[in-house]
Each structure stands twice: as C-alpha cells, then as structure tokens.
Design a protein around this motif. Structure first.
Motif, PDB file in Angstrom:
ATOM      1  N   ASN A 238     -11.173  -5.853  -0.973  1.00 31.34           N
ATOM      2  CA  ASN A 238     -10.176  -6.359  -1.906  1.00 31.34           C
ATOM      3  C   ASN A 238     -10.071  -7.880  -1.739  1.00 31.34           C
ATOM      4  OD1 ASN A 238      -7.998  -6.772  -3.531  1.00 31.34           O
ATOM      5  ND2 ASN A 238      -6.655  -5.268  -2.520  1.00 31.34           N
ATOM      6  N   THR A 239     -10.410  -8.611  -2.786  1.00 31.06           N
ATOM      7  CA  THR A 239     -10.344 -10.080  -2.710  1.00 31.06           C
ATOM      8  C   THR A 239      -8.932 -10.535  -2.322  1.00 31.06           C
ATOM      9  OG1 THR A 239     -11.998 -10.183  -4.466  1.00 31.06           O
ATOM     10  CG2 THR A 239     -10.817 -12.214  -4.010  1.00 31.06           C
ATOM     11  N   MET A 240      -7.942  -9.763  -2.746  1.00 28.98           N
ATOM     12  CA  MET A 240      -6.538 -10.131  -2.477  1.00 28.98           C
ATOM     13  C   MET A 240      -6.252 -10.155  -0.971  1.00 28.98           C
ATOM     14  SD  MET A 240      -3.590 -10.662  -4.176  1.00 28.98           S
ATOM     15  CE  MET A 240      -3.205  -9.696  -5.623  1.00 28.98           C
ATOM     16  N   SER A 241      -6.677  -9.120  -0.255  1.00 27.66           N
ATOM     17  CA  SER A 241      -6.372  -9.045   1.183  1.00 27.66           C
ATOM     18  C   SER A 241      -7.531  -9.569   2.028  1.00 27.66           C
ATOM     19  CB  SER A 241      -6.076  -7.599   1.573  1.00 27.66           C
ATOM     20  OG  SER A 241      -7.248  -6.813   1.415  1.00 27.66           O
ATOM     21  N   LYS A 242      -8.644  -9.856   1.402  1.00 25.18           N
ATOM     22  CA  LYS A 242      -9.862 -10.299   2.091  1.00 25.18           C
ATOM     23  C   LYS A 242     -10.314  -9.289   3.140  1.00 25.18           C
ATOM     24  CE  LYS A 242      -9.692 -15.358   1.879  1.00 25.18           C
ATOM     25  NZ  LYS A 242      -9.735 -16.504   2.777  1.00 25.18           N
TER      26      LYS A 242
ATOM     27  N   ILE B 171      -2.602  -1.064 -12.594  1.00 23.67           N
ATOM     28  CA  ILE B 171      -3.934  -0.473 -12.622  1.00 23.67           C
ATOM     29  C   ILE B 171      -4.505  -0.409 -11.202  1.00 23.67           C
ATOM     30  CG2 ILE B 171      -4.305  -1.328 -14.963  1.00 23.67           C
ATOM     31  CD1 ILE B 171      -6.224  -3.410 -13.875  1.00 23.67           C
ATOM     32  N   ASP B 172      -5.571   0.361 -11.045  1.00 28.29           N
ATOM     33  CA  ASP B 172      -6.169   0.499  -9.713  1.00 28.29           C
ATOM     34  C   ASP B 172      -7.093  -0.667  -9.390  1.00 28.29           C
ATOM     35  OD1 ASP B 172      -5.316   3.252  -8.739  1.00 28.29           O
ATOM     36  OD2 ASP B 172      -6.051   3.700 -10.749  1.00 28.29           O
ATOM     37  N   ILE B 173      -7.989  -0.961 -10.334  1.00 30.83           N
ATOM     38  CA  ILE B 173      -9.041  -1.944 -10.037  1.00 30.83           C
ATOM     39  C   ILE B 173      -9.173  -2.943 -11.184  1.00 30.83           C
ATOM     40  CG2 ILE B 173     -11.534  -2.250  -9.690  1.00 30.83           C
ATOM     41  CD1 ILE B 173     -11.567   0.498  -8.366  1.00 30.83           C
TER      42      ILE B 173
ATOM     43  N   TRP C 214      -8.829  -5.859  -6.196  1.00 32.51           N
ATOM     44  CA  TRP C 214      -9.536  -6.884  -6.986  1.00 32.51           C
ATOM     45  C   TRP C 214     -10.960  -6.975  -6.465  1.00 32.51           C
ATOM     46  CZ3 TRP C 214      -7.495  -9.516 -11.165  1.00 32.51           C
ATOM     47  CH2 TRP C 214      -6.130  -9.311 -11.407  1.00 32.51           C
ATOM     48  N   LEU C 215     -11.918  -6.665  -7.342  1.00 35.40           N
ATOM     49  CA  LEU C 215     -13.337  -6.658  -6.933  1.00 35.40           C
ATOM     50  C   LEU C 215     -14.092  -7.779  -7.660  1.00 35.40           C
ATOM     51  CD1 LEU C 215     -12.606  -3.942  -5.678  1.00 35.40           C
ATOM     52  CD2 LEU C 215     -14.520  -2.908  -6.865  1.00 35.40           C
ATOM     53  N   HIS C 216     -14.908  -8.505  -6.919  1.00 42.63           N
ATOM     54  CA  HIS C 216     -15.656  -9.605  -7.538  1.00 42.63           C
ATOM     55  C   HIS C 216     -17.119  -9.604  -7.114  1.00 42.63           C
ATOM     56  CE1 HIS C 216     -11.447 -11.019  -7.911  1.00 42.63           C
ATOM     57  NE2 HIS C 216     -11.897 -11.345  -9.100  1.00 42.63           N
TER      58      HIS C 216
ATOM     59  N   ASP D 132     -18.930   2.666   1.800  1.00 42.26           N
ATOM     60  CA  ASP D 132     -18.677   1.403   2.482  1.00 42.26           C
ATOM     61  C   ASP D 132     -18.803   0.255   1.473  1.00 42.26           C
ATOM     62  OD1 ASP D 132     -18.341  -0.638   4.275  1.00 42.26           O
ATOM     63  OD2 ASP D 132     -20.354  -0.481   5.130  1.00 42.26           O
ATOM     64  N   ASP D 133     -17.799   0.138   0.618  1.00 44.13           N
ATOM     65  CA  ASP D 133     -17.750  -0.943  -0.367  1.00 44.13           C
ATOM     66  C   ASP D 133     -19.010  -1.000  -1.234  1.00 44.13           C
ATOM     67  OD1 ASP D 133     -16.594  -3.120  -1.690  1.00 44.13           O
ATOM     68  OD2 ASP D 133     -17.532  -4.574  -0.336  1.00 44.13           O
ATOM     69  N   PHE D 134     -19.454   0.170  -1.660  1.00 40.76           N
ATOM     70  CA  PHE D 134     -20.557   0.276  -2.631  1.00 40.76           C
ATOM     71  C   PHE D 134     -21.804  -0.484  -2.171  1.00 40.76           C
ATOM     72  CE2 PHE D 134     -16.418   0.143  -4.778  1.00 40.76           C
ATOM     73  CZ  PHE D 134     -16.357   1.458  -5.208  1.00 40.76           C
ATOM     74  N   ASN D 135     -22.264  -0.133  -0.988  1.00 45.04           N
ATOM     75  CA  ASN D 135     -23.459  -0.795  -0.468  1.00 45.04           C
ATOM     76  C   ASN D 135     -24.706  -0.165  -1.095  1.00 45.04           C
ATOM     77  OD1 ASN D 135     -25.553  -1.888   0.977  1.00 45.04           O
ATOM     78  ND2 ASN D 135     -24.402  -1.922   2.912  1.00 45.04           N
TER      79      ASN D 135
END
Ligand code: AMP
Ligand code: ZN
Length: 468
Positions: free
Chosen positions: A5-9, A222-224, A255-257, A363-366
């Motif tokens: 999550n970009t928000m929490s890093k 929203i979720d994402i 938040w995904l980037h 694991d974060d869509f590896n």
C-alpha cells in the motif's frame, strides 16, 4: 494475501470492505492518440490483479475511466480541424482494440468524464459548501491547507511543497489564496468544449473527474485505487483531498502503483524518439508477447523495454503454449481413461507448482516468481507425460496449466477453427436472409464469419469462402 500500500509504504494483508467483494478503480488513459506501451503497463498489471482476485473467488467490480476532455485532446482536435469529441471517440475505440489484443478484460464500467459532468459539479458544490473550495472569477479552487491529511499518500510535507510551489505559480493563477490550491473548475477559452455550471461556462479539472466517477460507480469507499506511479502526486493526493472532504469518509483502503516502463534504459518520451505505441508493437509481435513481457517483472519495479527482452518473452511464451499443445495432442490419442496410482502421486507433485504460483501472487502479485512456477509446471509436463498417460492425468495437468495462465491473461488454448459444415450452414442462412431482404441479418452473418477468419466472396457460381 498481501499487497503493498503506497499509503502505509508496507505490505498489508488484504481485507475487503465487504466480504467476497473487491471494489477497484484504475485511472485510465487520456485519449488523444494511440496508447503507448507505457500506458499498457497499468492496464496489463491491474487486469492481472483483477484476474487473481477472481481466481481467489472474489467478485470484482472493476471501474476504469477514459479522460476524454483535456488540453491535449483539444490541441489535437484543433490540429485536425475536428471536434474534441471526434478525437476522443476515435481513440477510445482504438484503445479498446489494443486492450482486446492484450487480453485485458473489459471493465465492469468505463465511465467517460464528459458524461459525468453533472456529478462533478455537485461534488464541487459540496466542497464549496463545506469550506474546502472557493470561486474566483469563474474558476473554482480547492483550499489545500484546509484538508488535514494532505500529503499522506505521497508522504510530502506541505511546507516543502509550498517552497517548491511558489516558483511554479503560473500566471493567471495568482488569484489563488495559496499556491498549493488546485483547480476544480475552469472557465472555457475560445474554441474549447464547455458545460454550464454555477460558476462559469467551463470544464472540470482532471482530479475531480476520478473522485466523482469512482464515487458514482463504486461508492464513497473503495478497496483499491490504482495507476502509474506518476499519478501518486498530485493526481491521487488531490483525489483523496476531494473525496474525503466531500464524503467525510476514508476514500480507498489500498493504493497500488506500477513502476515506469523505460526504453533501452532511458525514460520513454516522444521528444527522445524512443516511443512505441501498442499498435506498432502489434505489427511485429502478437500482443500476448507484450503482455507476457510486462508480467516478467514485478509491477512496482521499473521495467526496461528492449528487443532482446521481447524476444526472450516470445520464446518463453512459446514454451508454455507448446506444452499445452503437447498435452492436447496426447489427450486425443490417450487410450486409458483413469489415472493410475503412480499418476496420482505425480499430480500431487505437480500441485506444488500451483501452490508456488499462488504463494508468489499472494506476495503483492509477484508475477515474475509466478511465471517461474508456470515454467516449473511446463518442465514437469514435458518430462512426465507420454503416449501411455491416461486421459484423466493429462486433463488434470492441462487444467492446472490453463488455470494459472488464465490468471496471467495468457491464452494457451487456440480457438477451435470453425468446421466447414458450420460455415456452410451459416452461408445458407445468409442466402435465405438475403432472399427475404433481411440485409441486416445477412451482414451480421458475414461479420460473424469474418470475426472467425472466414472471408466470403460472392461469385457467379454462388458464394465461396476461404480462411483469412
Ligand atoms: P495518461 O494517459 O498519461 O494519463 O496515462 C495513463 C496511465 O498510464 C497512467 O496510469 C500512467 O501512470 C500510466 N503511464 C504513462 N506512462 C507510463 C510509463 N512509461 N510506464 C508505466 N506507466 C505509464
Ligand atoms: Zn484518476
């Protein structure tokens, strides 16, 4: 399942707002030209994220907009002497063709900014009523300092922004209360598309578009929310300020980037001339190769585009497709139905690769590691199947392979060619339709056949057909 999550890093466990459901918004392209392969990256990676949620049994509501009012669109329209609408409509259609080629699933909804202006005006009015926005000479600005959490996504400090902002203050914006304030509504200039509003005839700012469209189609929470990393600031930061101030609720949970796509290790840009559209790549490669290439790296890493890497992706993809074809070939000739005990043990072993795939995706869509697991399965298939294998065993392996490649959006099963009998039947139906002067149906049949690669020719001896 963890996602960064970009928000929490940090990587956080995914907990949906509503059990079994995912509400997801992905910022879409501005449509003034063919999309480039940089734009294709968020499309492919977030489509894969969606597919993985679906694989896990979630019901995904996937919304992605088209920004169809923008300076670049207006500029292009003026250059061509056509309307902005003509430009945006044209490139939305072209973009959808590219997306289909890349096997990006159609969104649940693709809202167009120009069709949602009323809702944007309402949201801006709410912000004014709540003291988060003000009007000056027909322009409406967001009062940035009023929103307490400003900077929480991009981890920027307001005072640092302020000192940078002063030098950036553009002429015409000196009427702002504060250099940090940004535009929600602007009056039209000559020759620009415009809508009536309480403040001026004009158009919305870019950021308010996404705040409104995600609210309308997904709700206030929203979720994402996702997009390329260049959108973190100011676009997503401003969306948060608008949505949270207007709705009084946290906006998106995660938040995904995606990282940027470079070409030959340099930033891709028109001015450097190292710039490819998806359409150009499609002339040289099947767009499945482009998709596979994009997924060969983790979505948050920068990714370098080069001819060598595309060749490597092409070869890798071929290995997977060949394994699937090999299984289908064996299936056609398989003599025994049911699995032997030995085969059952082998299936247990092969399932380790599926688990490895899931572990990587959890694991974060590896996707890089997930693809390695697919290659493990391919190798297993190539070395553990032969003419003696049972149908059940082969089918099980094929199903596993297809399930995993489906998540990646990679098609391993070529569409069955239409049988000659089916084609003849449709041709007969078309002739009958013509006789009844039902030309619409006749054309429909011709198009249907064309889509399946069958070309019809009306000759003196009757209708002939050939495969394209
Ligand atoms: P735009 O049309 O510029 O608003 O971009 C549409 C989407 O493509 C946004 O999510 C951008 O962040 C993303 N994007 C643009 N260029 C690149 C690039 N070179 N690499 C990765 N993503 C990009
Ligand atoms: Zn957006």
């Amino acid at each position: 399942m963890k996602l960064y999550n970009t928000m929490s890093k940090t990587k956080e466990e995914f907990v949906p707002l509503e059990e079994g459901k995912v509400k997801m918004y992905v910022c879409g392209p501005t449509v003034y030209n063919f999309i480039h392969i940089g734009n294709a990256r968020p499309m492919i990676v977030f489509d894969t994220v969606r597919r993985y949620f679906e694989y896990k049994g979630y019901d995904v509501n996937f919304v992605s907009n088209f920004t169809d009012v923008d300076d670049k669109i207006i500029k292009k329209a003026n250059e061509e002497g056509v309307t902005a609408e003509e430009i945006s409509k044209r490139y939305i259609e072209e973009c959808k063709k590219d997306m289909e080629g890349m096997n990006v699933k159609p969104a649940t909804k693709n809202p167009l900014a120009t069709e949602e202006i009323g809702g944007m005006i309402d949201m801006i009015q709410t912000l004014i009523d709540k003291g988060y926005a003000y009007e000056k000479n027909g322009t409406v600005y967001y009062r940035t300092r009023k929103f307490e959490g400003y900077g929480k996504l991009s981890h920027k400090n307001l005072d640092d922004l302020q000192s940078g902002g002063r030098s950036l203050l553009v002429t015409g914006e000196d009427e702002k209360e504060d250099s940090l304030d940004f535009v929600l509504w602007k009056p039209k200039k000559e020759g620009e598309p415009a809508w009536e509003s309480p403040w001026s005839e004009g158009r919305p700012g870019w950021h308010i578009e996404c705040s409104e469209m995600s609210k309308k189609y997904l709700g206030e929470q929203i979720d994402i929310h996702a997009g390329g990393e260049d959108l973190i600031f100011p676009h997503h930061e401003n969306e948060i300020a608008q949505s949270e101030a207007a709705n009084g609720k946290d906006f998106s949970k995660y938040w995904l980037h995606n990282g940027f796509l470079n070409i030959d290790n340099r930033k891709m840009s028109k001015s450097l001339g190292n710039f490819f559209t998806v359409r150009e790549i499609g002339e040289k490669y099947d767009l499945q190769v482009l998709r596979f290439f994009m997924l060969s790296a983790h979505y948050r890493s920068p990714l370098n585009f080069s001819a060598e890497l595309m060749e490597a992706a092409k070869n890798g993809l071929e290995r997977i497709v060949t394994a699937a074809e090999h299984l289908k070939f064996l299936l056609e000739g398989a003599k025994t139905e049911n699995m032997t005990e030995k085969e059952q043990a082998k299936i247990v072993k092969s399932q380790e690769f599926t688990r490895k795939f899931e572990k990587a995706m959890d694991d974060d869509f590896n996707t890089a590691d997930a693809i390695a697991a697919v290659f493990d399965l391919v190798k297993f298939i190539n070395t553990n199947t032969d003419g003696e294998s049972s149908k059940e065993y082969l089918q099980n392996l094929l199903s596993q392979l297809v399930a995993l490649t489906d998540v990646l959006g990679i098609i391993v099963e070529k569409e069955q060619e239409m049988l000659a009998d089916d084609i003849e039947a449709l041709i007969a139906e078309r002739q009958a339709a013509r006789k009844e002067r039902n030309f619409a149906r006749a054309d429909e049949i011709r198009d249907e056949l064309l889509a399946k690669g069958i070309i019809l020719e009306d000759t003196r001896e009757g209708v002939k057909w050939k495969r394209a």
